[in-house]
Design an enzyme around this catalytic site. Structure first.
Site, short mmCIF file in Angstrom:
data_model
loop_
_atom_site.label_atom_id
_atom_site.label_comp_id
_atom_site.label_asym_id
_atom_site.label_seq_id
_atom_site.Cartn_x
_atom_site.Cartn_y
_atom_site.Cartn_z
N LYS A 71 0.99 5.11 5.14
CA LYS A 71 1.21 5.78 3.85
C LYS A 71 0.03 5.58 2.92
O LYS A 71 -0.47 6.52 2.29
CB LYS A 71 2.50 5.25 3.24
CG LYS A 71 2.84 5.80 1.86
CD LYS A 71 2.38 4.90 0.73
CE LYS A 71 3.06 3.55 0.74
NZ LYS A 71 2.65 2.73 -0.43
N LYS A 100 -6.34 -0.04 -5.36
CA LYS A 100 -5.50 -0.45 -4.22
C LYS A 100 -5.87 0.35 -2.97
O LYS A 100 -5.89 -0.21 -1.86
CB LYS A 100 -4.02 -0.25 -4.56
CG LYS A 100 -3.05 -0.58 -3.42
CD LYS A 100 -3.17 -2.04 -2.98
CE LYS A 100 -2.30 -2.36 -1.77
NZ LYS A 100 -0.86 -2.41 -2.07
N SER A 157 2.52 1.21 -4.42
CA SER A 157 1.20 1.73 -4.05
C SER A 157 1.34 3.23 -3.79
O SER A 157 1.88 3.63 -2.76
CB SER A 157 0.66 1.03 -2.81
OG SER A 157 0.46 -0.34 -3.06
#
Length: 291
Positions: free
Chosen positions: A237, A169, A94
């Site tokens: 993140k 995502k 990701s």
């Protein structure tokens, strides 16, 4: 078909195992030798990045973030240096979609195909092979390699051109974080008002407020089980990437900014490696009560 698999962490290891079970020949690489040993027991072979690149038809990565993916693929001894034309790189990490497109542009010059294919579902779904894939890339490339993804997931959806998978995502991670925050806030309210959280869960999980997130995370919150299925630091993140992407395209994401501050509090107070359901700890601290 020979698949090179780089990154055997919480998600990568069980997904690689599922490819072994499906009968693919796997060459694996990871920083942790115990993870490599575990895959070798499943029939995989281990190898350097160069060996993987030279001997694989498809190279898959499942790594923490953009810098690690760039280093593994484009670094001085990265796999792109050794991959043959006509092969494919599938990044299941990701990362920022801008970086996905950058990597893809360089690989295209080498006649190497690429898909960005991040996943959702956490460790339990990685283990049982039911993660959801969000894929970006050329449609013909997607059709050619989607069967590999179906061996690791139950849902594989092409969302658009390269980078669309990671954009999807990021949207997913905003929604998941928002769900966990709302659940935490609601259940602390119930506890503070003297209502049993387990009763609240049973009463509402079948209604409109019910969700996969609530079903997975509320039992963990009630039992104070923060064994990571998806770590706080990894969600930080992802939300950083979401904020960067939002700023670059002019999207407004004030709720994401607020949740990121909560996540950062958890990181600074010992919960960085905990499951993201540890958001409940933030609300427990403010309310001075344990769920």
């Amino acid at each position: 078909m020979v698949i090179g698999f780089i990154g055997l962490g919480i998600m990568g290891k069980p997904m690689a195992k599922n490819l072994c079970k499906a009968g693919y020949s796997l060459i694996v690489n990871d920083h942790h030798i115990e993870n490599i040993n575990e895959l070798e027991k499943c029939g995989a072979e281990s190898g350097t990045l160069e060996y993987i690149a030279k001997n694989s038809d498809v190279v898959i990565t499942m790594l923490p973030n953009s810098p690690q993916v760039k280093e593994v693929i484009l670094g001085e001894n990265g796999v792109a240096r050794y991959m043959k034309s006509g092969t494919c790189f599938i990044d299941m990490s990701s990362i920022n979609p801008v970086d996905s497109r950058y990597i893809g542009k360089i690989l295209k010059e080498k006649e190497i195909e690429m898909l960005d294919a991040p996943v959702s579902g956490g460790e339990p779904k990685a283990i049982d092979g039911t993660v959801a894939f969000m894929v970006g890339g050329d449609e013909n490339t997607f059709e050619k390699y989607k069967e590999i993804l179906f061996k690791m997931g139950s849902s594989v959806t092409r969302c658009g051109e390269l980078g669309a998978g990671n954009t999807t995502k990021l949207a997913n991670q905003i929604i998941v974080a928002g769900n966990i925050q709302a659940v935490s806030e609601a259940f602390i309210l119930a506890k503070k008002a003297g209502v049993n959280p387990e009763c609240v869960f049973e009463a509402i999980k079948g209604g409109l407020a019910g969700s996969t997130v609530m079903n997975a995370k509320v039992p963990m919150m009630i039992n104070d089980d923060v064994k990571p299925g998806f770590r706080v630091d990894l969600h930080i993140k992802d939300l950083n990437n979401a904020l960067e992407c939002a700023h670059s395209v002019g999207a407004v994401v004030p709720m994401t900014s607020q949740i990121q501050e909560i996540m950062q509090y958890l990181h600074n107070n010992g919960d960085g490696s905990s499951d993201h359901s540890a958001i409940i700890h933030y609300y427990e601290k403010l309310a001075d009560i344990k769920l």
